[in-house]
Design a protein around this motif. Sequence first.
Motif, short mmCIF file in Angstrom:
data_model
loop_
_atom_site.label_atom_id
_atom_site.label_comp_id
_atom_site.label_asym_id
_atom_site.label_seq_id
_atom_site.Cartn_x
_atom_site.Cartn_y
_atom_site.Cartn_z
N GLY A 106 7.62 -4.00 -19.12
CA GLY A 106 6.03 -3.96 -18.47
C GLY A 106 5.19 -2.50 -18.78
N GLU A 107 5.73 -2.16 -18.80
CA GLU A 107 5.32 -0.92 -19.02
C GLU A 107 3.60 -0.95 -20.19
OE1 GLU A 107 6.07 2.87 -16.64
OE2 GLU A 107 7.65 2.32 -17.74
N ALA A 108 5.01 -1.30 -21.10
CA ALA A 108 5.05 -1.13 -23.18
C ALA A 108 4.55 -2.51 -22.79
CB ALA A 108 6.02 -1.40 -23.68
N MET A 109 4.35 -3.70 -22.19
CA MET A 109 3.87 -4.65 -22.70
C MET A 109 2.33 -5.22 -22.12
SD MET A 109 5.75 -5.43 -25.27
CE MET A 109 4.46 -6.59 -25.90
N THR A 110 2.09 -4.74 -20.83
CA THR A 110 1.92 -5.22 -20.01
C THR A 110 -0.06 -4.76 -20.33
OG1 THR A 110 2.63 -5.48 -18.07
CG2 THR A 110 0.29 -5.41 -17.55
N PRO A 111 0.17 -3.58 -20.70
CA PRO A 111 -2.00 -3.29 -21.04
C PRO A 111 -2.22 -4.13 -22.55
CG PRO A 111 0.21 -1.03 -20.82
CD PRO A 111 1.15 -1.82 -20.79
N ALA A 112 -0.89 -4.48 -23.25
CA ALA A 112 -1.59 -5.07 -24.38
C ALA A 112 -2.28 -6.28 -24.34
CB ALA A 112 -0.48 -5.16 -25.51
N GLY A 113 -2.01 -6.52 -22.83
CA GLY A 113 -2.28 -8.05 -22.31
C GLY A 113 -1.30 -9.62 -22.04
N TYR A 114 -0.18 -8.62 -22.64
CA TYR A 114 1.32 -9.57 -22.69
C TYR A 114 1.25 -10.28 -21.25
CZ TYR A 114 1.06 -9.46 -27.44
OH TYR A 114 1.53 -9.21 -28.90
N GLU A 115 1.54 -10.58 -20.46
CA GLU A 115 1.96 -11.84 -18.92
C GLU A 115 3.94 -11.49 -19.01
OE1 GLU A 115 3.48 -15.24 -16.74
OE2 GLU A 115 1.40 -15.81 -17.94
N THR A 116 4.10 -10.27 -18.26
CA THR A 116 5.87 -10.55 -18.15
C THR A 116 6.50 -11.03 -17.13
OG1 THR A 116 5.50 -7.83 -17.45
CG2 THR A 116 5.16 -8.70 -20.17
N TYR A 117 7.72 -10.71 -16.74
CA TYR A 117 8.70 -11.10 -15.26
C TYR A 117 9.57 -10.99 -15.91
CZ TYR A 117 9.76 -16.47 -15.85
OH TYR A 117 9.81 -17.42 -16.18
N SER A 118 10.77 -10.56 -15.05
CA SER A 118 12.27 -11.02 -14.99
C SER A 118 12.50 -11.86 -13.82
CB SER A 118 12.52 -9.31 -14.86
OG SER A 118 11.80 -8.84 -15.39
N GLN A 119 13.75 -12.14 -14.43
CA GLN A 119 14.87 -12.85 -13.33
C GLN A 119 15.49 -12.65 -13.70
OE1 GLN A 119 15.27 -17.15 -15.32
NE2 GLN A 119 17.10 -17.67 -13.59
N ARG A 151 14.79 -11.40 -19.30
CA ARG A 151 13.20 -11.09 -19.64
C ARG A 151 12.17 -12.01 -20.02
NH1 ARG A 151 13.39 -5.55 -18.20
NH2 ARG A 151 11.33 -5.52 -17.81
N HIS A 152 11.00 -12.44 -19.54
CA HIS A 152 9.90 -13.08 -20.47
C HIS A 152 8.56 -12.24 -20.58
CE1 HIS A 152 12.75 -16.03 -17.78
NE2 HIS A 152 11.56 -16.28 -18.53
N LEU A 153 8.59 -13.09 -22.28
CA LEU A 153 7.10 -12.51 -22.45
C LEU A 153 6.31 -14.07 -22.22
CD1 LEU A 153 5.51 -10.03 -23.56
CD2 LEU A 153 6.15 -10.55 -25.79
N ASN A 154 4.91 -14.13 -22.09
CA ASN A 154 4.12 -14.92 -21.64
C ASN A 154 5.09 -16.45 -21.63
OD1 ASN A 154 2.01 -13.10 -22.15
ND2 ASN A 154 1.42 -14.50 -24.37
N ARG A 155 5.78 -16.33 -20.46
CA ARG A 155 6.63 -17.11 -20.06
C ARG A 155 7.87 -17.70 -21.33
NH1 ARG A 155 1.39 -20.65 -18.03
NH2 ARG A 155 0.55 -19.06 -17.04
#
Length: 258
Positions: A106-119, A151-155
């Motif tokens: 998340g630290e790497a991807m969120t600043p670039a505008g991507y939505e992240t979440y974990s199951q 881990r999910h990136l943009n769903r």
Amino acid sequence: MRAGRDPGLKRVDETSEEGAAIATLPLYTQIREVVRRRILDGSYAPHSQMPSEAQMMEAFGVSRITIRQALGDLQKEGLIFKVPGKGSFVSKPKAFQNLSRLQGFGEAMTPAGYETYSQVLSARAVPAEAAVAQRLQVAPGEKVFEIQRLRHLNREPISVDVSYFPLLLGQRLAQEDLPARDIFVILENDYGLHLTHADVSIDAISATEPLARLLRTPEDAPLLRIERLTFADDQPLDFEYLYYRGDAFQYRLRVERS
């Protein structure tokens, strides 16, 4: 810029803070940023077809060359791809991390505008196998704590992370909001641990049936397997196997020539 009929092309509200910042940019840059946000927030799904140049010209009230400049920038970023005779399509999101920095997903991807979440798939105490015991410096068979996450990136599912921790630390982590928060952030900000470095190895494997099912990829499809052992000062505390889709992840590294 004026909004068109396609709701996907609706412009950013120029009275908002975001809109005011965009409005100061050249026209093609404004359009690029509006469309870029639609891609990153999932308004345009991966592999869906973009509106035609003519539709975008009408929606934004600009020339074809302006639209092509905006689309050209998006293509260079890897957010869209073109199919001759058919138009532009949205690329499947690709995660990336810089090898020169120790960061969580998340630290790497969120600043670039991507939505992240974990199951969280599982969180349990397990006997340490030989490789895990060696990395965490415990006796083979001693109890450690295993946390498995999808881990999910943009769903879109992008990786399966299997992480091992000393038992008490892992049990504490299992009580945290792991779907929304990076473990590195919790370790540093909540627990006051000083993460210093990690040993990383990378190789390629073929997807097993369980991994293929979770990542929605064909069995035997190429995966990138990353082993990462993270230290707090000189103490190992997080050993991970990270299984990334081969078509959806890249590591980036700047190499200096001295």
